[in-house]
Design an enzyme around this catalytic site. Structure first.
Site, mmCIF file in Angstrom:
data_model
loop_
_atom_site.group_PDB
_atom_site.id
_atom_site.type_symbol
_atom_site.label_atom_id
_atom_site.label_comp_id
_atom_site.label_asym_id
_atom_site.label_seq_id
_atom_site.Cartn_x
_atom_site.Cartn_y
_atom_site.Cartn_z
ATOM 1 N N HIS A 36 0.828 -1.210 0.000
ATOM 2 C CA HIS A 36 0.000 0.000 0.000
ATOM 3 C C HIS A 36 0.861 1.258 0.000
ATOM 4 O O HIS A 36 0.638 2.161 -0.806
ATOM 5 C CB HIS A 36 -0.947 0.000 1.199
ATOM 6 C CG HIS A 36 -1.605 1.321 1.439
ATOM 7 N ND1 HIS A 36 -2.492 1.891 0.545
ATOM 8 C CD2 HIS A 36 -1.483 2.199 2.467
ATOM 9 C CE1 HIS A 36 -2.894 3.064 1.023
ATOM 10 N NE2 HIS A 36 -2.293 3.280 2.177
ATOM 11 N N HIS A 62 3.766 7.330 5.291
ATOM 12 C CA HIS A 62 2.554 8.012 5.756
ATOM 13 C C HIS A 62 1.807 7.271 6.861
ATOM 14 O O HIS A 62 1.079 7.888 7.623
ATOM 15 C CB HIS A 62 1.616 8.362 4.585
ATOM 16 C CG HIS A 62 0.802 7.227 4.053
ATOM 17 N ND1 HIS A 62 1.251 6.389 3.072
ATOM 18 C CD2 HIS A 62 -0.447 6.820 4.365
ATOM 19 C CE1 HIS A 62 0.311 5.504 2.792
ATOM 20 N NE2 HIS A 62 -0.736 5.737 3.571
ATOM 21 N N ASP A 63 2.006 5.970 7.006
ATOM 22 C CA ASP A 63 1.343 5.205 8.070
ATOM 23 C C ASP A 63 2.312 4.665 9.117
ATOM 24 O O ASP A 63 1.905 3.969 10.036
ATOM 25 C CB ASP A 63 0.566 4.027 7.465
ATOM 26 C CG ASP A 63 -0.733 4.442 6.821
ATOM 27 O OD1 ASP A 63 -1.317 5.469 7.237
ATOM 28 O OD2 ASP A 63 -1.198 3.734 5.901
ATOM 29 N N GLU A 66 1.632 5.981 12.680
ATOM 30 C CA GLU A 66 0.272 5.604 13.056
ATOM 31 C C GLU A 66 0.145 4.104 13.333
ATOM 32 O O GLU A 66 -0.578 3.705 14.243
ATOM 33 C CB GLU A 66 -0.651 6.000 11.904
ATOM 34 C CG GLU A 66 -2.099 6.095 12.221
ATOM 35 C CD GLU A 66 -2.875 6.677 11.048
ATOM 36 O OE1 GLU A 66 -3.860 6.048 10.654
ATOM 37 O OE2 GLU A 66 -2.488 7.739 10.529
ATOM 38 N N ASP A 67 0.850 3.283 12.566
ATOM 39 C CA ASP A 67 0.600 1.839 12.597
ATOM 40 C C ASP A 67 1.764 0.955 13.045
ATOM 41 O O ASP A 67 1.643 -0.266 13.006
ATOM 42 C CB ASP A 67 0.159 1.374 11.201
ATOM 43 C CG ASP A 67 -1.176 1.957 10.792
ATOM 44 O OD1 ASP A 67 -1.926 2.422 11.669
ATOM 45 O OD2 ASP A 67 -1.469 1.957 9.585
ATOM 46 N N ASP A 123 -3.316 8.317 -1.207
ATOM 47 C CA ASP A 123 -3.703 7.304 -0.227
ATOM 48 C C ASP A 123 -5.159 6.890 -0.451
ATOM 49 O O ASP A 123 -5.475 5.694 -0.514
ATOM 50 C CB ASP A 123 -3.505 7.866 1.183
ATOM 51 C CG ASP A 123 -3.904 6.896 2.284
ATOM 52 O OD1 ASP A 123 -3.631 5.693 2.167
ATOM 53 O OD2 ASP A 123 -4.484 7.370 3.289
#
Length: 179
Positions: A36, A62-63, A66-67, A123
């Site tokens: 992704h 980008h994640d 966050e993840d 995204d």
């Protein structure tokens, strides 16, 4: 003239792969999650014609805060304040409830930089392309449809950022009867 990714870009790609290595998408094939973030960066480069390396690197990351266990401090130390700032702009606050995070994406989208908006659009484009052909595990058709509706609200607040991406997103919204 052929251009090649910089060493820093390749280090960024490797870092994203390392941090997301155990994660899987919720699609029936359980695609590796790192696909992704690679897709988002590729969409920006190939479809949106973005050449700003910091944007392409931030798309890969980008994640990551966050993840994964990565921190903004890690990102800044490894990839600099520009990339970190972009990652910060597109990162949801996981301490908030999911519905509040989704609401804030709609509300705060217009306030972000044009570079962060590019990442958000790419995204959403990658997520919606996947959602057109796959229903994530555990999702009902109603939840899937709600995601399309919500994503359109986010995208509508990012309009005027990149015509190529917006046209491709509009094609998806048209297919779903949202335009």
């Amino acid at each position: 003239m052929t251009t090649y990714p910089s060493c820093k870009f390749m280090e960024c790609l490797q870092y994203a792969a390392l941090k997301h290595r155990t994660q899987r998408r919720k699609d029936p094939q359980e695609t590796p999650y790192v696909n992704h973030v690679i897709n988002v960066s590729t969409i920006l480069s190939v479809e949106a014609c973005v050449t700003d390396e910091a944007v392409l690197m931030a798309a890969l990351l980008h994640d990551v805060v966050e993840d994964t266990d990565a921190t903004f401090s890690d990102v800044e130390q490894l990839f600099g304040p520009d990339v970190c700032g972009l990652v910060r702009e597109v990162t949801d606050d996981k301490s908030l409830e999911k519905q509040e995070r989704k609401r804030l994406q709609i509300v705060n989208g217009p306030k972000t930089s044009s570079r962060a908006k590019l990442i958000k659009l790419a995204d959403k484009l990658d997520n919606l392309r996947d959602l057109l052909v796959n229903t994530p595990k555990g999702w009902t058709e109603e939840r899937r449809e709600q995601y399309f509706v919500w994503a359109k609200q986010v995208v509508d607040n990012l309009r005027g950022t990149n015509a190529n991406l917006e046209l491709k997103l509009d094609e998806i919204f048209r297919q779903r009867g949202l335009l």
